[in-house]
Design a protein around this motif. Structure first.
Motif, PDB file in Angstrom:
ATOM      1  N   VAL A  30       0.828  -1.212   0.000  1.00  0.00           N
ATOM      2  CA  VAL A  30       0.000   0.000   0.000  1.00  0.00           C
ATOM      3  C   VAL A  30       0.860   1.259   0.000  1.00  0.00           C
ATOM      4  CG1 VAL A  30      -1.659   1.318   1.377  1.00  0.00           C
ATOM      5  CG2 VAL A  30      -1.988  -1.122   1.051  1.00  0.00           C
ATOM      6  N   THR A  31       1.907   1.282   0.791  1.00  0.00           N
ATOM      7  CA  THR A  31       2.681   2.517   0.942  1.00  0.00           C
ATOM      8  C   THR A  31       3.753   2.706  -0.125  1.00  0.00           C
ATOM      9  OG1 THR A  31       4.212   1.439   2.486  1.00  0.00           O
ATOM     10  CG2 THR A  31       2.335   2.619   3.430  1.00  0.00           C
ATOM     11  N   GLU A  32       4.369   1.608  -0.592  1.00  0.00           N
ATOM     12  CA  GLU A  32       5.455   1.763  -1.550  1.00  0.00           C
ATOM     13  C   GLU A  32       5.013   1.583  -2.990  1.00  0.00           C
ATOM     14  OE1 GLU A  32       8.996  -0.326  -0.617  1.00  0.00           O
ATOM     15  OE2 GLU A  32       8.963   0.279   1.471  1.00  0.00           O
ATOM     16  N   GLY A  33       4.057   0.752  -3.215  1.00  0.00           N
ATOM     17  CA  GLY A  33       3.569   0.547  -4.569  1.00  0.00           C
ATOM     18  C   GLY A  33       4.550  -0.160  -5.485  1.00  0.00           C
ATOM     19  N   THR A  34       5.658  -0.637  -4.963  1.00  0.00           N
ATOM     20  CA  THR A  34       6.613  -1.374  -5.781  1.00  0.00           C
ATOM     21  C   THR A  34       6.595  -2.840  -5.367  1.00  0.00           C
ATOM     22  OG1 THR A  34       8.412  -0.970  -4.227  1.00  0.00           O
ATOM     23  CG2 THR A  34       8.133   0.619  -6.020  1.00  0.00           C
ATOM     24  N   LYS A  35       7.057  -3.662  -6.259  1.00  0.00           N
ATOM     25  CA  LYS A  35       7.052  -5.090  -5.950  1.00  0.00           C
ATOM     26  C   LYS A  35       8.289  -5.445  -5.141  1.00  0.00           C
ATOM     27  CE  LYS A  35       6.686  -9.657  -7.636  1.00  0.00           C
ATOM     28  NZ  LYS A  35       5.934 -10.538  -8.348  1.00  0.00           N
ATOM     29  N   ASN A  36       8.059  -5.854  -3.921  1.00  0.00           N
ATOM     30  CA  ASN A  36       9.113  -6.333  -3.045  1.00  0.00           C
ATOM     31  C   ASN A  36       9.113  -7.855  -3.163  1.00  0.00           C
ATOM     32  OD1 ASN A  36      10.444  -7.385  -0.730  1.00  0.00           O
ATOM     33  ND2 ASN A  36      10.162  -5.406   0.300  1.00  0.00           N
ATOM     34  N   LEU A  37      10.259  -8.434  -3.527  1.00  0.00           N
ATOM     35  CA  LEU A  37      10.319  -9.874  -3.759  1.00  0.00           C
ATOM     36  C   LEU A  37       9.997 -10.685  -2.518  1.00  0.00           C
ATOM     37  CD1 LEU A  37      13.431 -10.140  -6.101  1.00  0.00           C
ATOM     38  CD2 LEU A  37      11.009 -10.200  -6.709  1.00  0.00           C
ATOM     39  N   PHE A  38      10.446 -10.226  -1.349  1.00  0.00           N
ATOM     40  CA  PHE A  38      10.156 -10.968  -0.136  1.00  0.00           C
ATOM     41  C   PHE A  38       8.666 -10.976   0.161  1.00  0.00           C
ATOM     42  CE2 PHE A  38       9.334 -11.055   4.434  1.00  0.00           C
ATOM     43  CZ  PHE A  38       9.767 -12.339   4.707  1.00  0.00           C
ATOM     44  N   ILE A  39       8.026  -9.839  -0.006  1.00  0.00           N
ATOM     45  CA  ILE A  39       6.598  -9.752   0.269  1.00  0.00           C
ATOM     46  C   ILE A  39       5.819 -10.632  -0.709  1.00  0.00           C
ATOM     47  CG2 ILE A  39       4.629  -8.176   0.360  1.00  0.00           C
ATOM     48  CD1 ILE A  39       6.745  -7.994   2.696  1.00  0.00           C
ATOM     49  N   GLY A  40       6.217 -10.621  -1.972  1.00  0.00           N
ATOM     50  CA  GLY A  40       5.575 -11.515  -2.938  1.00  0.00           C
ATOM     51  C   GLY A  40       5.733 -12.969  -2.537  1.00  0.00           C
ATOM     52  N   PHE A  41       6.934 -13.328  -2.095  1.00  0.00           N
ATOM     53  CA  PHE A  41       7.188 -14.688  -1.628  1.00  0.00           C
ATOM     54  C   PHE A  41       6.317 -15.025  -0.424  1.00  0.00           C
ATOM     55  CE2 PHE A  41       9.674 -17.349   1.356  1.00  0.00           C
ATOM     56  CZ  PHE A  41       9.654 -18.537   0.643  1.00  0.00           C
ATOM     57  N   ALA A  42       6.185 -14.072   0.513  1.00  0.00           N
ATOM     58  CA  ALA A  42       5.364 -14.312   1.704  1.00  0.00           C
ATOM     59  C   ALA A  42       3.909 -14.585   1.320  1.00  0.00           C
ATOM     60  CB  ALA A  42       5.453 -13.110   2.651  1.00  0.00           C
ATOM     61  N   PHE A  43       3.388 -13.844   0.342  1.00  0.00           N
ATOM     62  CA  PHE A  43       2.004 -14.080  -0.090  1.00  0.00           C
ATOM     63  C   PHE A  43       1.873 -15.410  -0.839  1.00  0.00           C
ATOM     64  CE2 PHE A  43       1.451  -9.353   0.301  1.00  0.00           C
ATOM     65  CZ  PHE A  43       0.545  -9.431   1.355  1.00  0.00           C
ATOM     66  N   GLU A  44       2.886 -15.779  -1.601  1.00  0.00           N
ATOM     67  CA  GLU A  44       2.869 -17.084  -2.269  1.00  0.00           C
ATOM     68  C   GLU A  44       2.832 -18.216  -1.240  1.00  0.00           C
ATOM     69  OE1 GLU A  44       5.645 -15.462  -5.959  1.00  0.00           O
ATOM     70  OE2 GLU A  44       6.422 -17.005  -4.617  1.00  0.00           O
ATOM     71  N   VAL A  45       3.657 -18.093  -0.228  1.00  0.00           N
ATOM     72  CA  VAL A  45       3.688 -19.120   0.826  1.00  0.00           C
ATOM     73  C   VAL A  45       2.361 -19.142   1.584  1.00  0.00           C
ATOM     74  CG1 VAL A  45       4.798 -19.810   3.002  1.00  0.00           C
ATOM     75  CG2 VAL A  45       6.190 -19.088   1.063  1.00  0.00           C
ATOM     76  N   ALA A  46       1.807 -17.982   1.866  1.00  0.00           N
ATOM     77  CA  ALA A  46       0.515 -17.930   2.549  1.00  0.00           C
ATOM     78  C   ALA A  46      -0.567 -18.624   1.705  1.00  0.00           C
ATOM     79  CB  ALA A  46       0.118 -16.484   2.843  1.00  0.00           C
ATOM     80  N   GLY A  47      -0.566 -18.365   0.408  1.00  0.00           N
ATOM     81  CA  GLY A  47      -1.527 -19.037  -0.476  1.00  0.00           C
ATOM     82  C   GLY A  47      -1.331 -20.543  -0.482  1.00  0.00           C
ATOM     83  N   TYR A  48      -0.075 -20.964  -0.531  1.00  0.00           N
ATOM     84  CA  TYR A  48       0.247 -22.394  -0.488  1.00  0.00           C
ATOM     85  C   TYR A  48      -0.264 -23.016   0.808  1.00  0.00           C
ATOM     86  CZ  TYR A  48       3.147 -26.502   0.406  1.00  0.00           C
ATOM     87  OH  TYR A  48       3.581 -27.757   0.743  1.00  0.00           O
ATOM     88  N   LEU A  49      -0.028 -22.349   1.933  1.00  0.00           N
ATOM     89  CA  LEU A  49      -0.456 -22.888   3.228  1.00  0.00           C
ATOM     90  C   LEU A  49      -1.970 -22.944   3.346  1.00  0.00           C
ATOM     91  CD1 LEU A  49       2.176 -21.219   5.564  1.00  0.00           C
ATOM     92  CD2 LEU A  49       2.097 -23.608   4.802  1.00  0.00           C
ATOM     93  N   VAL A  50      -2.663 -21.936   2.845  1.00  0.00           N
ATOM     94  CA  VAL A  50      -4.132 -21.956   2.874  1.00  0.00           C
ATOM     95  C   VAL A  50      -4.657 -23.106   2.018  1.00  0.00           C
ATOM     96  CG1 VAL A  50      -6.203 -20.681   2.159  1.00  0.00           C
ATOM     97  CG2 VAL A  50      -4.402 -19.512   3.445  1.00  0.00           C
ATOM     98  N   LEU A  51      -4.090 -23.285   0.831  1.00  0.00           N
ATOM     99  CA  LEU A  51      -4.511 -24.384  -0.031  1.00  0.00           C
ATOM    100  C   LEU A  51      -4.259 -25.733   0.635  1.00  0.00           C
ATOM    101  CD1 LEU A  51      -5.614 -25.475  -2.692  1.00  0.00           C
ATOM    102  CD2 LEU A  51      -3.280 -25.327  -3.612  1.00  0.00           C
ATOM    103  N   THR A  52      -3.098 -25.899   1.272  1.00  0.00           N
ATOM    104  CA  THR A  52      -2.827 -27.177   1.931  1.00  0.00           C
ATOM    105  C   THR A  52      -3.765 -27.412   3.113  1.00  0.00           C
ATOM    106  OG1 THR A  52      -1.068 -26.217   3.292  1.00  0.00           O
ATOM    107  CG2 THR A  52      -0.400 -27.275   1.232  1.00  0.00           C
TER     108      THR A  52
END
Length: 140
Positions: A30-52
């Motif tokens: 929200v504040t930076e508007g740029t793609k942070n690789l770590f944050i993208g990874f964190a959301f990918e992992v969160a999606g993976y964990l929810v699916l599992t």
């Protein structure tokens, strides 16, 4: 003390860590508007964990004869999901060494996770049985 660590502190730390990482990711987006690789990874992992978790719930509705049967069914079903996420989101490279390492880590983590919850359920059942025996002894 060990029981309290296993039943209270490990789940609490895990939940708090997850919420902190996800909120940091949302604030960062929200504040930076740029793609942070770590944050993208964190959301990918969160999606993976929810699916599992969803798949675990569906598998849990099947009446297995043994806990070991449940473990093997879940491990076999979630393994391709694990590899799909790992390869598609580039968590690992597509070569034999990284796939073998990912597979070893996957099976170690799922085995440790199942052992943890197996012993927690066993401990809870023993506690309930002890309380029932105490109640029966007082009321006989």
């Amino acid at each position: 003390m060990v029981h309290k660590i296993l039943k209270t502190y490990i789940p609490a730390i895990s939940m708090c860590f997850t919420v902190i990482i996800l909120l940091a990711g949302i604030i960062n987006l929200v504040t930076e508007g740029t793609k942070n690789l770590f944050i993208g990874f964190a959301f990918e992992v969160a999606g993976y964990l929810v699916l599992t978790c969803i798949l675990d719930e569906l598998i849990g509705r099947i009446n297995f004869k043994t806990y070991l049967g449940h473990f093997f069914a879940e491990a076999a079903l979630l393994y391709p999901v694990n590899l799909f996420f790992a390869v598609n989101f580039k968590w690992i490279g597509i070569h034999t060494g990284s796939i073998i390492l990912c597979s070893i880590v996957y099976f170690f983590v799922i085995a440790a996770n199942h052992l943890y919850f197996y012993y927690m359920e066993k401990s809870s059942a023993e506690e309930i049985n002890r309380l029932l025996e105490d109640w029966r002894d007082r009321n006989v």
